[in-house]
Structures are given as C-alpha cells and as structure tokens.
Design a protein around this motif. Structure first.
Motif, PDB file in Angstrom:
ATOM      1  N   GLY A 149     -63.605-114.687-121.504  1.00 35.75           N
ATOM      2  CA  GLY A 149     -64.419-114.378-122.675  1.00 35.75           C
ATOM      3  C   GLY A 149     -63.643-113.665-123.755  1.00 35.75           C
ATOM      4  O   GLY A 149     -63.856-113.902-124.953  1.00 35.75           O
ATOM      5  N   MET A 153     -63.216-114.880-127.536  1.00 38.35           N
ATOM      6  CA  MET A 153     -63.625-114.048-128.671  1.00 38.35           C
ATOM      7  C   MET A 153     -62.574-114.064-129.779  1.00 38.35           C
ATOM      8  O   MET A 153     -62.922-114.030-130.966  1.00 38.35           O
ATOM      9  N   CYS A 156     -62.963-117.418-131.538  1.00 37.65           N
ATOM     10  CA  CYS A 156     -64.196-117.435-132.330  1.00 37.65           C
ATOM     11  C   CYS A 156     -64.064-116.574-133.584  1.00 37.65           C
ATOM     12  O   CYS A 156     -64.570-116.941-134.657  1.00 37.65           O
ATOM     13  N   ALA A 168     -69.903-114.522-129.104  1.00 38.41           N
ATOM     14  CA  ALA A 168     -69.004-114.588-127.948  1.00 38.41           C
ATOM     15  C   ALA A 168     -68.984-113.266-127.194  1.00 38.41           C
ATOM     16  O   ALA A 168     -68.886-113.241-125.964  1.00 38.41           O
TER      17      ALA A 168
END
Length: 351
Positions: A149, A153, A156, A168
């Motif tokens: 993740g 991030m 994103c 995110a």
C-alpha cells in the motif's frame, strides 16, 4: 566493557541506562557543541576526550599520524576553543548527504516521474527501520499491506494527486488493520496504533513530496525549493548552536537544542525561502519568507518527534543505512513533517 557504555547489536540499540540526556546528535536549532556521547552527569572531566575502546593513544612507530590525530583534522571548535562534539564522523556525514542529494537531483531531471522510485524505495527502507525499532517494545507491523500500500500511495500521489493519495491511504489502513486480525486480541490495540502511526508517518508524508513535484509547470522547482529550505534549517541551527547556543529549548526531549540555534534556523530558512521562491518560482519574496518560517517550525517539530520516538524505543539510531547519519529516518525526519507544510504554503501563496 564498562557498565552504561554503548551496547551495539548491529541495529543501533544500546542499553537504556546509558540513554542519558546528552546522547542526541545535533539537529535543527541544536547546540552542536553540546552534542556527542558524554557521561550522564554532564561534560567530560578536564583533559582530553577519552578515545573509543581499543583505540591507541600513541603514534605510529615511524612517527606517522594515528587514526586519532587524523580525526582531529576534521574537528570543529567553538570561538572559545572548545571542540565541537557532534557524535558523528563529519566528513563521512557530508559525503553521504551530498551523495543522497545527487541521487535526488538525477531522479528529478529530466523525468520527474523517476522520483516515484526514490520515494517508493525510501518507504520500504523506513518501514524496515520502524519495524525493527518497534520490535524492541514487542510491537508488530503488518509489513506486507504497509509495503504494498505504501508504494501504491506514492504512485497515486504523483499520477492522481491529493484525492488519490487520500484514497490509497484509507485502503492501506483498512488492509493493515485487517491483516492483524489473524493474531487475535492480545496486543491488537498496540499493534493497530503502531500500524496507523507508521502508515501516516512514512508513506503518507513521503507522498506529499510527490504532490509538490507533480505540480504542473514548475513541479521540480517546488520540490527543490522545499528541500533547500528544509536543509537550511539544519545548517542554520547547526552553526548558530556552535557560536551562540546557551539556552536549552526542549531539555526533556532533545537537550542539545537551544533557542539561539532555533533563531539561526529561522533566519537561514527565511533567506533560503525568499531566494528560492523569487528566483525559481517567480513568486513574491514575502511568500518565500512565510515558507521559511512554516518549514522551520515543521522541521523542528519533526526532529523532536523522531527524537522522542527513539527515546521511547530505547535506541540511538533508527538504523545504519547512511554512513555518518544513522538510519534513513534519522536523515529525513525533518523533511517528513515539513513536506505537507511546504505543499500547503506553496499551493496557497504561489499558485
């Protein structure tokens, strides 16, 4: 080894009894002359500073320089002649900082998207350092959700902006909290708190750097302005602390910081902000000065936050990633907190 001396286990850890108020390295607003390893009671006794265990105090058989005398060539001194003890190898620290700066510049130009790889790598390294630090207190991070993740991030933030970064972040938080369910209720709140702290402190704050560089037209210059102003806080506080540092700023958290050093950080940041904003971003000088004040406040808070984290965990450095600096988190602590502040100020004042 004498009781209370540093106990190194390869991760920068040492016995909590030796974690006295005089063991921090110099940082923004810090009196570098007071830094370094010293007895808990205060300064070293009169006479030369004792060499590290096993170091020779005599010269070579042929009259050449010893390692100790070679190190003395790089020792800074206060105006009164007292040596400045920074707790680090200054030439190595400078070389490491220059190398890191060069890597950042090469990733920015000519393709700014390359900086995504830098913040993604920094996310993984910092996650590893925090995981090892929290393990000292029995904490456990959901490394896979945070790693996957955290990298997502960064992507994103650059390609989707603040909205994608927020989305995110929320999804990664849910994944991390769900990942921990399989280990049961024992320590769940402790681990959940550690995961959420890590999520915000590392990948989210790093993502704000990508919001800066993704700004249309002058994104690279905005990122460089942010980095230059934040580094100026370190430099201004360092030398002001050497020359004038007397009054302690936060003796419980980081006892080597002084108000005089903080004043040097403010002046250096305001000057750097005025120059970078006016020359690189074609913005007003006053906006650069505001950026400088905002960044120095954030950088100082960032340094204090990381100092308190290390004190709570009972470790001196977060890792050994950078020679002369410790872990990567030890180097970017100020930049992490200053990133979102710089993004907000530049977005509002230099559209």
């Amino acid at each position: 080894m004498e009781p209370g001396s540093e106990q190194d286990d390869g991760r920068g850890r040492f016995d909590p009894p030796s974690l006295g108020p005089d063991t921090e390295d110099a940082g923004p607003g810090e009196d570098a002359g007071a830094a370094g390893r010293r007895p808990r009671g205060g300064a070293w006794p009169d006479g030369p500073v004792p060499p590290p265990d096993g170091a020779s105090q005599s010269g070579d058989a042929d009259g050449g320089d010893t390692d100790e005398s070679a190190r003395q060539r790089f020792v800074l001194h206060k105006p009164d002649g007292e040596p400045v003890r920074t707790g680090r190898n200054l030439p190595v620290a400078i070389a490491s900082g220059v190398a890191l700066g060069a890597l950042v510049l090469l990733s920015i130009y000519p393709f700014s998207a390359g900086f995504v790889a830098i913040t993604s790598a920094a996310t993984l390294i910092c996650l590893r350092e925090l995981n090892r630090g929290l393990a000292v207190r029995g904490g456990r991070l959901a490394l896979w959700p945070l790693a996957v993740g955290g990298v997502a991030m960064q992507v994103c933030a650059y390609f989707g902006g603040a909205q994608w970064l927020a989305g995110a972040t929320a999804l990664t938080a849910i994944a991390a909290l769900s990942w921990r369910l399989r280990d049961g209720a024992e320590g769940y709140v402790r681990d959940a708190g550690g995961n959420l702290f890590t999520l915000i402190y590392v990948p989210f704050l790093l993502g704000t750097w990508l919001l800066l560089i993704a700004s249309p037209g002058d994104g690279q210059e905005r990122l460089i302005a942010f980095i230059v102003v934040t580094i100026s806080s370190d430099i201004g506080g360092y030398f002001a602390g050497i020359l004038m540092g007397r009054h302690k700023m936060a003796p419980v958290i980081s006892p080597n910081k002084t108000w005089e050093g903080f004043g040097g950080s403010v002046l250096a940041c305001m000057l750097a902000g005025a120059l970078t904003v006016s020359l690189m971003l074609d913005g007003p000088v006053w906006a650069g000065a505001v950026l400088g004040v905002a960044v120095v406040l954030a950088a100082t808070v960032g340094d204090l936050i990381e100092s308190l984290v290390k004190r709570d965990l009972g470790i001196k450095d977060m890792g050994r990633f950078m020679p002369g600096h410790g872990g990567l988190l030890d180097r970017v602590d100020s930049l992490l907190i200053a990133g979102p502040v710089a993004w907000v100020v530049l977005t509002l004042l230099v559209p």
